[in-house]
Design a protein around this motif. Structure first.
Motif, PDB file in Angstrom:
ATOM      1  N   GLY A  15      -6.188 -60.343 -86.286  1.00  0.00           N
ATOM      2  CA  GLY A  15      -6.163 -61.031 -84.998  1.00  0.00           C
ATOM      3  C   GLY A  15      -7.233 -60.528 -84.054  1.00  0.00           C
ATOM      4  N   ILE A  16      -7.454 -59.227 -84.031  1.00  0.00           N
ATOM      5  CA  ILE A  16      -8.491 -58.648 -83.176  1.00  0.00           C
ATOM      6  C   ILE A  16      -9.868 -59.117 -83.632  1.00  0.00           C
ATOM      7  N   GLN A  17     -10.061 -59.227 -84.917  1.00  0.00           N
ATOM      8  CA  GLN A  17     -11.360 -59.605 -85.479  1.00  0.00           C
ATOM      9  C   GLN A  17     -11.637 -61.090 -85.323  1.00  0.00           C
ATOM     10  N   ASN A  18     -10.620 -61.931 -85.322  1.00  0.00           N
ATOM     11  CA  ASN A  18     -10.841 -63.380 -85.301  1.00  0.00           C
ATOM     12  C   ASN A  18     -11.408 -63.882 -83.975  1.00  0.00           C
ATOM     13  N   PHE A  19     -11.074 -63.250 -82.873  1.00  0.00           N
ATOM     14  CA  PHE A  19     -11.574 -63.727 -81.584  1.00  0.00           C
ATOM     15  C   PHE A  19     -13.094 -63.602 -81.485  1.00  0.00           C
ATOM     16  N   PRO A  20     -13.688 -62.412 -81.738  1.00  0.00           N
ATOM     17  CA  PRO A  20     -15.149 -62.367 -81.674  1.00  0.00           C
ATOM     18  C   PRO A  20     -15.823 -63.182 -82.778  1.00  0.00           C
ATOM     19  N   GLU A  21     -15.144 -63.360 -83.900  1.00  0.00           N
ATOM     20  CA  GLU A  21     -15.718 -64.183 -84.966  1.00  0.00           C
ATOM     21  C   GLU A  21     -15.849 -65.634 -84.515  1.00  0.00           C
ATOM     22  N   GLY A  22     -14.822 -66.148 -83.848  1.00  0.00           N
ATOM     23  CA  GLY A  22     -14.888 -67.507 -83.309  1.00  0.00           C
ATOM     24  C   GLY A  22     -15.975 -67.646 -82.257  1.00  0.00           C
ATOM     25  N   LEU A  23     -16.119 -66.618 -81.420  1.00  0.00           N
ATOM     26  CA  LEU A  23     -17.188 -66.631 -80.421  1.00  0.00           C
ATOM     27  C   LEU A  23     -18.565 -66.610 -81.082  1.00  0.00           C
ATOM     28  N   ALA A  24     -18.689 -65.854 -82.169  1.00  0.00           N
ATOM     29  CA  ALA A  24     -19.973 -65.759 -82.866  1.00  0.00           C
ATOM     30  C   ALA A  24     -20.387 -67.103 -83.454  1.00  0.00           C
ATOM     31  N   VAL A  25     -19.431 -67.965 -83.722  1.00  0.00           N
ATOM     32  CA  VAL A  25     -19.756 -69.301 -84.218  1.00  0.00           C
ATOM     33  C   VAL A  25     -20.004 -70.254 -83.048  1.00  0.00           C
ATOM     34  N   SER A  26     -19.158 -70.205 -82.026  1.00  0.00           N
ATOM     35  CA  SER A  26     -19.193 -71.184 -80.945  1.00  0.00           C
ATOM     36  C   SER A  26     -20.313 -70.962 -79.942  1.00  0.00           C
ATOM     37  N   LEU A  27     -20.573 -69.728 -79.559  1.00  0.00           N
ATOM     38  CA  LEU A  27     -21.565 -69.474 -78.509  1.00  0.00           C
ATOM     39  C   LEU A  27     -22.990 -69.893 -78.896  1.00  0.00           C
ATOM     40  N   PRO A  28     -23.457 -69.612 -80.120  1.00  0.00           N
ATOM     41  CA  PRO A  28     -24.800 -70.106 -80.471  1.00  0.00           C
ATOM     42  C   PRO A  28     -24.881 -71.641 -80.475  1.00  0.00           C
ATOM     43  N   LEU A  29     -23.785 -72.298 -80.871  1.00  0.00           N
ATOM     44  CA  LEU A  29     -23.786 -73.753 -80.845  1.00  0.00           C
ATOM     45  C   LEU A  29     -23.875 -74.266 -79.412  1.00  0.00           C
ATOM     46  N   ARG A  30     -23.155 -73.611 -78.512  1.00  0.00           N
ATOM     47  CA  ARG A  30     -23.208 -73.995 -77.100  1.00  0.00           C
ATOM     48  C   ARG A  30     -24.615 -73.773 -76.556  1.00  0.00           C
TER      49      ARG A  30
END
Length: 119
Positions: A15-30
């Motif tokens: 759970g701790i790891q999934n939050f920054p992983e999602g950000l690592a995918v979403s932020l570059p796309l944004r």
């Protein structure tokens, strides 16, 4: 009960790891011009393969149980190496290298605390 299960530590770590992983995918796309909603949705889609991979992994564990401690140790070391070798030098040149170093250390301490303190 799950609350008292050793698997709880693994679930907390994931759970701790999934939050920054999602950000690592979403932020570059944004940053590339995708809308906020679309970038968020693609971040969610990238995580949807995890349940399927989890089922496959559960079957693989049955076959690889004798080498599992060594394989997990190797995988953890490889992940730490990738972060330290890739992210910290890049942060030194175009970001805040000290922050990257300290947060890497903090993440390591948190995971070791979960492993030793709750295990």
């Amino acid at each position: 009960l799950f609350f008292f299960s050793p698997r709880r530590n693994l679930a907390i770590g994931i759970g701790i790891q999934n939050f920054p992983e999602g950000l690592a995918v979403s932020l570059p796309l944004r940053g590339a011009g995708f809308s906020t909603w679309r970038a968020f949705w693609y971040g969610q889609l990238s995580g949807m393969v995890e349940p399927l991979a989890g089922v496959f992994g559960a079957f693989a564990i049955v076959l690889a149980e004798p080498i599992l401690p060594y394989a997990l140790g190797f995988a953890a070391g490889a992940m730490v190496y990738v972060v330290m070798d890739d992210i910290i030098p890049e942060a030194q040149t175009c970001g805040n290298g000290k922050l990257a170093s300290w947060t890497s250390i903090l993440g390591f301490v948190v995971m070791m605390s979960l492993d030793v303190g709750l295990g």
